[in-house]
Design an enzyme around this catalytic site. Sequence first.
Site, mmCIF file in Angstrom:
data_model
loop_
_atom_site.group_PDB
_atom_site.id
_atom_site.type_symbol
_atom_site.label_atom_id
_atom_site.label_comp_id
_atom_site.label_asym_id
_atom_site.label_seq_id
_atom_site.Cartn_x
_atom_site.Cartn_y
_atom_site.Cartn_z
ATOM 1 N N ASP A 45 0.831 -1.210 0.000
ATOM 2 C CA ASP A 45 0.000 0.000 0.000
ATOM 3 C C ASP A 45 0.873 1.270 0.000
ATOM 4 O O ASP A 45 2.025 1.232 0.409
ATOM 5 C CB ASP A 45 -0.918 -0.018 1.231
ATOM 6 C CG ASP A 45 -2.098 0.920 1.073
ATOM 7 O OD1 ASP A 45 -2.365 1.369 -0.065
ATOM 8 O OD2 ASP A 45 -2.766 1.206 2.091
ATOM 9 N N ASN A 96 1.275 3.529 -2.769
ATOM 10 C CA ASN A 96 1.813 4.013 -4.056
ATOM 11 C C ASN A 96 1.331 5.427 -4.347
ATOM 12 O O ASN A 96 2.095 6.282 -4.805
ATOM 13 C CB ASN A 96 1.355 3.108 -5.212
ATOM 14 C CG ASN A 96 1.947 1.711 -5.131
ATOM 15 O OD1 ASN A 96 2.813 1.459 -4.297
ATOM 16 N ND2 ASN A 96 1.480 0.816 -5.984
ATOM 17 N N ARG A 152 0.245 7.731 -2.211
ATOM 18 C CA ARG A 152 0.820 8.710 -1.289
ATOM 19 C C ARG A 152 2.282 9.003 -1.642
ATOM 20 O O ARG A 152 2.734 10.137 -1.547
ATOM 21 C CB ARG A 152 0.698 8.200 0.161
ATOM 22 C CG ARG A 152 -0.641 8.544 0.773
ATOM 23 C CD ARG A 152 -0.928 7.718 1.993
ATOM 24 N NE ARG A 152 -1.409 6.381 1.642
ATOM 25 C CZ ARG A 152 -1.681 5.449 2.524
ATOM 26 N NH1 ARG A 152 -1.501 5.683 3.809
ATOM 27 N NH2 ARG A 152 -2.142 4.282 2.133
ATOM 28 N N ARG A 186 -0.682 9.626 -9.500
ATOM 29 C CA ARG A 186 -0.743 8.362 -8.751
ATOM 30 C C ARG A 186 -0.159 7.203 -9.552
ATOM 31 O O ARG A 186 0.468 6.299 -9.014
ATOM 32 C CB ARG A 186 -2.207 8.040 -8.395
ATOM 33 C CG ARG A 186 -2.841 8.977 -7.409
ATOM 34 C CD ARG A 186 -4.305 8.576 -7.168
ATOM 35 N NE ARG A 186 -4.415 7.185 -6.778
ATOM 36 C CZ ARG A 186 -4.231 6.754 -5.530
ATOM 37 N NH1 ARG A 186 -3.958 7.598 -4.565
ATOM 38 N NH2 ARG A 186 -4.334 5.480 -5.249
ATOM 39 N N ASN A 194 -10.891 -2.432 -5.527
ATOM 40 C CA ASN A 194 -10.116 -1.425 -6.276
ATOM 41 C C ASN A 194 -10.775 -1.024 -7.604
ATOM 42 O O ASN A 194 -10.391 -0.021 -8.216
ATOM 43 C CB ASN A 194 -8.678 -1.894 -6.515
ATOM 44 C CG ASN A 194 -7.810 -1.868 -5.268
ATOM 45 O OD1 ASN A 194 -6.921 -2.708 -5.088
ATOM 46 N ND2 ASN A 194 -8.047 -0.925 -4.376
ATOM 47 N N TRP A 195 -11.823 -1.756 -8.025
ATOM 48 C CA TRP A 195 -12.584 -1.351 -9.222
ATOM 49 C C TRP A 195 -13.278 -0.018 -9.007
ATOM 50 O O TRP A 195 -13.707 0.629 -9.962
ATOM 51 C CB TRP A 195 -13.637 -2.405 -9.589
ATOM 52 C CG TRP A 195 -13.063 -3.734 -9.990
ATOM 53 C CD1 TRP A 195 -13.091 -4.888 -9.261
ATOM 54 C CD2 TRP A 195 -12.380 -4.053 -11.216
ATOM 55 N NE1 TRP A 195 -12.450 -5.895 -9.947
ATOM 56 C CE2 TRP A 195 -12.013 -5.417 -11.150
ATOM 57 C CE3 TRP A 195 -12.038 -3.316 -12.356
ATOM 58 C CZ2 TRP A 195 -11.328 -6.062 -12.174
ATOM 59 C CZ3 TRP A 195 -11.354 -3.960 -13.376
ATOM 60 C CH2 TRP A 195 -11.006 -5.311 -13.280
ATOM 61 N N ARG A 227 -5.401 -2.070 8.986
ATOM 62 C CA ARG A 227 -6.552 -2.883 8.589
ATOM 63 C C ARG A 227 -6.111 -3.932 7.581
ATOM 64 O O ARG A 227 -5.015 -3.874 7.034
ATOM 65 C CB ARG A 227 -7.678 -2.025 8.017
ATOM 66 C CG ARG A 227 -7.257 -1.155 6.858
ATOM 67 C CD ARG A 227 -8.453 -0.369 6.285
ATOM 68 N NE ARG A 227 -8.015 0.648 5.354
ATOM 69 C CZ ARG A 227 -7.938 1.951 5.625
ATOM 70 N NH1 ARG A 227 -8.282 2.411 6.812
ATOM 71 N NH2 ARG A 227 -7.525 2.806 4.711
#
Length: 257
Positions: free
Chosen positions: A22, A24, A26, A35, A70-71, A196
Amino acid sequence: MDINNKDLQFNNMPQHIAIIMDGNGRWAKKRLLPRTMGHREGMKSIKRIVKACMELEVQVLTVYAFSTENWRRPQNEVDYLMDLLIEFLRKELQEMHENGICIKILGDYKSLPRKCVDGIEEALHLTSGNQKMTFNLAINYGSRTEILQAVKKLGQEIRDSRIDIDNLTEEVFSSYLYTDSIPDPDLLIRTAGELRLSNFLLWQIAYTELWITDVTWPEFTRDHLLQAIGEYQQRDRRFGGLSHQKQEGQNVKSKNT
Ligand code: IPE
Ligand code: IPE
Ligand code: MG
């Protein structure tokens, strides 16, 4: 082997490491980049970490690349991620194959765009006999979907009397998951600091050791991996029982009383 003096115990390596890659976005935002550039940089980390795991003789590496949720992202980002997947396979497949890596997919890859399905199937067929390390790519993966499809398949088999409900054990159930015959992760790493699981391997990580870092995925290096493994090796994995020392202590006590 050079392990950068991290004093790892080679008899206590995690067999299976799973990573929630996780941060990428940021990473890119901090550098005023789109992004998508974060995802591209993240691809280099995958390459780095696959190589490190090979050297450390980790047997299974699982990376979470795209979730069923993520869709919900903008179409251009989703398209970019799909293209990156194809690019990754095109660039890395041959070398991974030569290194004896067996590529597996966790997730419903068949509903990805045609070009992705073709690339994935080529990788699966080419590397299926390799045994040095298993590299699981979780794509279009969601743990709830995985569990639900297992329940549906099992239900069908029970209805057709191919399986007796009384013989349904945890082991049998596990064999209906995407991770069939893959041992559960010993260590789960999440980069970029969120506390999480984001629908990742919910069944399989029942007793996995968690290691979360604020470092984003594009910044994640071999040294961070060594640090995670080093800390993993200090953990006392009791699996609900007692640690060896306490057990020994108790035995002594019960012998004496
Ligand atoms: C992880 O990075 C990659 C995927 C989920 C595909 P993100 O894209 O989630 O990065 P952040 O969380 O927005 O920083
Ligand atoms: C988890 O990251 C999924 C992947 C790394 C592929 P997300 O960025 O999608 O997770 P949330 O939305 O922060 O929970
Ligand atoms: Mg994220």
